[in-house]
Design a protein around this motif. Structure first.
Motif, PDB file in Angstrom:
ATOM      1  N   THR A  34       0.829  -1.211   0.000  1.00  0.00           N
ATOM      2  CA  THR A  34       0.000   0.000   0.000  1.00  0.00           C
ATOM      3  C   THR A  34       0.861   1.257   0.000  1.00  0.00           C
ATOM      4  N   LEU A  35       1.854   1.292   0.865  1.00  0.00           N
ATOM      5  CA  LEU A  35       2.730   2.466   0.955  1.00  0.00           C
ATOM      6  C   LEU A  35       3.543   2.641  -0.322  1.00  0.00           C
TER       7      LEU A  35
ATOM      8  N   CYS B 176       2.686   9.183   5.911  1.00  0.00           N
ATOM      9  CA  CYS B 176       2.552   8.871   7.340  1.00  0.00           C
ATOM     10  C   CYS B 176       1.092   8.630   7.727  1.00  0.00           C
ATOM     11  N   ILE B 177       0.162   9.236   7.004  1.00  0.00           N
ATOM     12  CA  ILE B 177      -1.253   9.104   7.374  1.00  0.00           C
ATOM     13  C   ILE B 177      -1.747   7.677   7.150  1.00  0.00           C
ATOM     14  N   PRO B 178      -1.629   7.110   5.926  1.00  0.00           N
ATOM     15  CA  PRO B 178      -2.052   5.707   5.775  1.00  0.00           C
ATOM     16  C   PRO B 178      -1.209   4.750   6.595  1.00  0.00           C
ATOM     17  N   LEU B 179       0.067   5.085   6.810  1.00  0.00           N
ATOM     18  CA  LEU B 179       0.926   4.232   7.640  1.00  0.00           C
ATOM     19  C   LEU B 179       0.370   4.117   9.052  1.00  0.00           C
TER      20      LEU B 179
ATOM     21  N   LEU C 135      -8.528  -0.940   2.011  1.00  0.00           N
ATOM     22  CA  LEU C 135      -7.261  -0.639   1.338  1.00  0.00           C
ATOM     23  C   LEU C 135      -7.493   0.022  -0.017  1.00  0.00           C
ATOM     24  N   VAL C 136      -8.547  -0.398  -0.702  1.00  0.00           N
ATOM     25  CA  VAL C 136      -8.853   0.183  -2.013  1.00  0.00           C
ATOM     26  C   VAL C 136      -9.097   1.682  -1.880  1.00  0.00           C
TER      27      VAL C 136
ATOM     28  N   PHE D 116      -5.040   8.473  -1.520  1.00  0.00           N
ATOM     29  CA  PHE D 116      -3.686   9.012  -1.385  1.00  0.00           C
ATOM     30  C   PHE D 116      -2.866   8.914  -2.669  1.00  0.00           C
ATOM     31  N   SER D 117      -3.423   8.329  -3.730  1.00  0.00           N
ATOM     32  CA  SER D 117      -2.656   8.151  -4.964  1.00  0.00           C
ATOM     33  C   SER D 117      -3.152   9.006  -6.117  1.00  0.00           C
ATOM     34  N   LEU D 118      -4.428   9.344  -6.131  1.00  0.00           N
ATOM     35  CA  LEU D 118      -4.997  10.075  -7.255  1.00  0.00           C
ATOM     36  C   LEU D 118      -4.748  11.585  -7.114  1.00  0.00           C
TER      37      LEU D 118
END
Length: 436
Positions: free
Chosen positions: A12-13, A99-102, A122-123, A129-131
């Motif tokens: 994910t990261l 750091c936020i999703p972590l 996770l989706v 955080f990716s778009l």
């Protein structure tokens, strides 16, 4: 943690970091942009270099905000590099944002809460955080305050959830809440969300904890103090909603995001939490992970209300930089949609309703992606024009070079920009290629 959890966390990261790095390396430029020239360059880095920076300057107002951690980060990055470079700061923000999703995933995994349909969250985390929907924050290094605010809020909620009876944890919640106030104007809502988590715990246990009542009063007091020290910018009054109907209309845009405007979409995206939390409270099945996600939803909802009030006048869309404030709430709703599926897994006629949230959210992102990318390309084209005009001025000293249409120079006032570029302290720390 199990090997599966570790691999899921790393994957994910990696996806998030790779996506953000691609956008930064492709579309960000070294030239500082807009507010950076004043708040970071002239009022922070120049006094620091000239030995005039006082500690209180770090939390002085910037528009309606205080941006204390952003200023600290700017000083750290500058002292490591010796250059005032937006591209470097944007790269550092990739780590700050990650750091936020972590933290969220580490918390969930330590709670042993990730299993079954819950992995669907996770989706949503990866998408949020990716778009490039928040390209203003992604491409401008000075926008790190949004990430710091979410980080402080997430930690405050975690402390309230995991250590509800600890005085040290309560002190930590107060500190994190105050840091939120010094990060952005809407940081005054973090102590209210934390107080909401303590209230949920009281409802769950069917009893009132006097320490939590005292803490809730203190947290509310922090919000009041934060509001009282918030600068009132006269020019920003024109953006405020003038009536309840106008504010209600703005809420339609905000809650429907990533769609443009739809009460049906807003209901589908936010009803998982609004429906599941009361039901789980009634049957006393609200787990610590649920409590955390409920806190995230509450925080994003009050952020939405604040935006609808503060920026709701004749709103016809949500500004890119504000959209990341909805991320914790959408992750929370994804969690409760997955919980709905898990609870009703044996009743397929009902369980499929939980998938509506994920389908709609992903469809919303797919629909808006082309418009987001057009905005990114447009921003990049303007950035190249800004860089070209600044380079011409630094090379020729011709003031007419900076007399350009709005957004074709990196500052709204060409006279002020010329003065900043002529300042020897600032000129010496600009990216070297601008003077070639």
């Amino acid at each position: 943690m199990s090997l599966r959890n570790i691999l899921a966390l790393l994957a994910t990261l990696l996806i998030i970091a790779a996506a953000r790095l691609y956008f930064v390396e492709t579309f960000a430029i070294p030239l500082p942009y807009w507010d950076q020239w004043d708040a970071e360059g002239d009022f922070l880095l120049r006094p620091w270099i000239e030995g005039r920076l006082e500690p209180h300057n770090l939390w002085q107002p910037h528009n309606e905000h205080r941006i204390f951690p952003t200023r600290l980060l700017s000083l750290v990055v500058f002292n490591f590099t010796g250059i005032w470079d937006n591209l470097v700061e944007a790269r550092v923000n990739i780590l700050v944002a990650a750091c936020i999703p972590l933290v969220i995933l580490l918390f969930l995994m330590r709670q042993k809460a990730m299993y079954g349909p819950r992995w669907l969250v996770l989706v949503v985390i990866i998408a949020q955080f990716s778009l490039p929907f928040a390209y203003e924050n992604l491409l401008v290094g000075f926008q790190s305050q949004f990430y710091f605010l979410i980080i402080f809020t997430v930690f405050a909620i975690i402390l309230a959830v995991v250590y509800p009876g600890s005085l040290f944890a309560m002190a930590g919640v107060l500190v994190l809440s105050w840091l939120s106030v010094l990060t952005m104007a809407s940081g005054i809502l973090t102590p209210l969300a934390a107080a909401g988590v303590y209230a949920l715990q009281g409802i769950q246990r069917r009893r009132v904890d006097r320490r939590h009542m005292v803490l809730a009063v203190l947290l509310a007091g922090l919000s009041v103090v934060g509001y009282s020290i918030m600068p009132q910018i006269e020019a920003n009054q024109i953006y405020r909603s003038r009536s309840i109907p106008e504010m209600w209309r703005a809420m339609q845009y905000i809650l429907a995001w990533p769609f443009s405007k739809s009460w049906a979409a807003a209901a589908a995206l936010w009803i998982p939490a609004l429906g599941m939390v009361p039901w789980l409270l009634r049957v006393r099945r609200l787990t610590p992970a649920d409590m955390f996600m409920a806190g995230c939803v509450m925080w994003s909802l009050v952020q939405a209300i604040a935006i609808a009030y503060g920026r709701g006048q004749e709103m016809n869309g949500v500004s890119s930089r504000y959209t990341e404030l909805f991320t914790p709430g959408l992750i929370g709703n994804a969690w409760f949609a997955a919980r709905f599926i898990q609870i009703n897994i044996m009743t397929r006629r009902i369980a499929w309703l939980g998938m509506v949230f994920f389908f709609l959210l992903m469809m919303g992102h797919v629909i808006r992606l082309s418009n987001d990318m057009r905005a990114v390309y447009r921003s990049y084209e303007l950035s190249l024009k800004q860089e070209s005009n600044v380079r011409k001025y630094l090379k020729t000293g011709d003031a007419s070079v900076l007399v350009q249409p709005r957004f074709e120079i990196p500052y709204p006032d060409s006279v002020r920009l010329r003065g900043l570029l002529d300042n020897p302290t600032l000129r010496n720390i600009l990216p070297p290629h601008l003077s070639r």
